[in-house]
Scaffold this active site. Structure first.
Site, short mmCIF file in Angstrom:
data_model
loop_
_atom_site.label_atom_id
_atom_site.label_comp_id
_atom_site.label_asym_id
_atom_site.label_seq_id
_atom_site.Cartn_x
_atom_site.Cartn_y
_atom_site.Cartn_z
CB CYS A 365 -0.91 -0.02 1.23
SG CYS A 365 -1.89 1.46 1.41
CB CYS A 368 -0.59 2.63 4.11
SG CYS A 368 -2.03 1.90 3.35
CG ASP A 369 3.16 1.20 4.43
OD1 ASP A 369 2.64 1.66 5.45
OD2 ASP A 369 3.00 0.02 4.05
#
Ligand code: NAP
Length: 543
Positions: A365, A368-369
């Protein structure tokens, strides 16, 4: 100090009425309220003056309210440590976690009155849902609420924050900061628009929020856009139970409910499914460009107008029959029909190092990261729309990105490939990942060229794996639903599965896997379900 009569003398008739009303409220307060105001006489600016004037006049309305005023250099300041003036503390013996930097003038007078009533009556009157959220907070939070006397929305947010700090003095501290009185502080936090809330220096809310949303944003440490209250009922009857809250499920919810079906949605993970982790969407009709999470928020907010959503709840068993039983991790649903909109989950590479370093540089992701790898080297694996979209997103974030793809051409849409070549992101073709290495985090990736067989290792700090998705069909198979040889739910043109009353929609069916097709199929399935419940095809067949 002025006495009450003196302070009332200059008031208009309306002013007298307001004072009389406030007095009657303050008189009934069971608790004393102790106000401590620090000002800076040598810097006798309008905010110090205004704070003294307003707080004095309000404190004179009730014997229960006492005011102590000090110079910021007074020894009293050593304990409470106000940094800016004016600084107001309310009952600091018990609540020295709450401080107000600014003058409670203009709209902010409302906040002060609310605070006095809260402390005087010893209750915040928060909703049971807000209370439950606050009880779930188990680590420290320092809130900064930026407000302005000219902002009519600010008191709502300041009072939300006061309620949180009052309810959890053990973990929550609060600074209410007037941007007009503290322009340097406002500048530091770029607080050009108010209300604006930071928790532990992280922006968690812009604009005023309903109480529950404020508490949820505080709990999650990021702005929340919808709140779904929890339900305790052990059994729920519904015409349509939708399993999965992605674009297909949410759209089916809207269509089902609007057709008159009592519809509920169960979602075990995050609402929105893969869409919630999509950095940017550029092909949803009518919207040129929108973040995936923002589109999810729009869809969920819309769906919530019609359906009840059960988030964080997993459907464990579906037992067919005249009434279809859906047993979830929390309760039993008695349904007339069920829609599987369970979507798909990311595919793994299955190479050495992938599992061990997952969460330590291996990610599925980029939304997200990605920010963690700004200025660092990341390898993106894949050649489809996801890989290219995520590469562009990471590149935008300032990550040094390279794509590796197992073929000699990308399969992503032409427009995305065009954007990719404009960006200058390098692509290593005809190459696969052999191994991901590193002690505690990703340090190196071994690649193999499929044409030459040459193996080489490169330094990378992160590997983002974007190689497509597998349909989530385990529950469907367990429930007796047939699947295609490719592993998708088998269905007809009406989205009917082999079991009467059970339907499918979205990525679990295969096909184009676009947000718009998932939404379209969700609407089709809901309309079929409505027609079938009115006129069941399985009963016609029996006759
Ligand atoms: P995808 O289209 O299935 O592409 C997966 C890519 O990963 C392919 O290039 C595939 O290679 C490669 N791959 C698969 N298994 C691999 C393995 N074991 N090792 C190395 N490479 C592997 O998946 P996606 O890109 O995630 O997209 C999924 C669906 O969502 C698609 O229908 C896509 O159109 C849609 N989507 C759309 C958008 C958009 O419209 N903006 C954005 C994201 C996703 P091969 O080419 O050799 O098969």
């Amino acid at each position: 100090m002025n006495n009450i009569k003196d302070s009332d003398a200059h008031l208009s008739r309306e002013g007298h009425e307001v004072h009389a009303h406030l007095k009657s409220i303050f008189e009934k307060m069971p608790n004393d309220v102790n106000l401590i105001l620090f000002t800076r006489p040598e810097k006798n600016d309008i905010f110090n003056q205004a704070a003294r004037k307003v707080i004095r006049s309000i404190s004179q309305l009730a014997p229960k309210i006492t005011l102590h005023e000090y110079d910021i250099n007074h020894k009293e300041a050593k304990g409470l440590k106000p940094i800016y003036t004016p600084a107001l503390f309310i009952n600091p013996d018990r609540y020295n976690n709450i401080r107000w930097y600014g003058a409670p003038i203009g709209e902010e007078t409302r906040t002060l009155l609310e605070a006095l009533i809260m402390f005087g009556y010893g209750e915040t009157r928060i909703s049971p849902d807000s209370k439950k959220i606050l009880e779930g907070i188990n680590s420290f939070r320092n809130i900064k609420v930026f407000v302005s006397p000219t902002c009519p929305y600010c008191p709502q947010q300041a009072v939300n924050a006061l309620k949180a700090a009052y309810e959890r003095p053990d973990l929550i501290s609060l600074e209410i900061i007037d941007i007009q009185a503290n322009p340097e502080l406002a500048d530091k936090y770029s607080a050009q628009s108010v209300p604006r809330v930071y928790a532990d220096e992280k922006l968690i809310a812009l604009g005023a929020q309903p109480e529950e949303l404020f508490m949820l944003s505080l709990e999650k440490m990021e702005q929340q856009t919808f709140f779904i209250p929890e339900t305790d009922s052990k059994e729920v009857d519904a015409d349509l139970v939708i399993i999965g809250g992605g674009p297909a499920g949410l759209t089916a919810g809207i269509y089902g409910a609007r057709s008159g079906l009592n519809t509920v949605i169960i979602e075990k993970n995050i609402l929105g499914g893969q869409l919630a982790n999509t950095p940017i969407v550029e092909n949803y009709p009518g919207i040129n460009q929108i973040g995936g999470k923002a589109l999810v928020d729009l869809l969920v907010t819309h769906a919530l107008e019609y359906v009840k959503i059960f988030p964080g709840e997993e459907a464990l068993e579906v037992i067919s029959g005249d009434v279809i039983k859906v047993i979830s991790s929390r309760r039993l649903f008695n349904a007339r029909s069920v829609l599987f909109a369970t979507g798909a989950e990311y595919r793994r590479l299955d190479v050495p190092g992938e599992s061990r370093l997952s969460g330590h540089g291996v990610s599925y992701c980029s939304t997200c990261d990605g920010p963690l790898f700004k200025g660092k080297r990341a390898l993106i694996v894949g050649g489809g729309d996801s890989a290219v979209t995520e590469a562009l997103h990471l590149d935008n974030l300032g990550v040094d990105v390279t794509i590796v793809h197992r073929r000699d051409t990308l399969r992503a849409q032409k427009q995305l490939v065009l954007n990719l070549s404009t960006s200058g992101i390098p692509v290593i073709y005809s190459t696969e990942v052999n191994e991901i290495r590193g002690k505690d985090r990703v340090e190196e990736v071994e690649l193999i060229n499929k044409n030459t067989g040459v193996i080489s290792a490169f330094r990378f700090d992160a590997v983002f794996i974007s190689i497509g998705y597998n349909p989530v069909v385990a529950l469907a198979i367990k429930s007796g639903i047939e699947t295609t040889p490719e592993g998708y739910v088998k269905h007809d043109d009406h989205h009917r599965t082999n079991i009467p009353g059970i339907y499918s929609a979205g990525d679990v069916e295969g096909g184009y896997k676009q947000i718009v097709t998932a939404a379209g199929h969700g609407s089709e399935a809901a309309l079929s379900i409505f027609e079938d419940l009115v006129n069941p095809y399985w009963k016609k067949e029996v006759l």
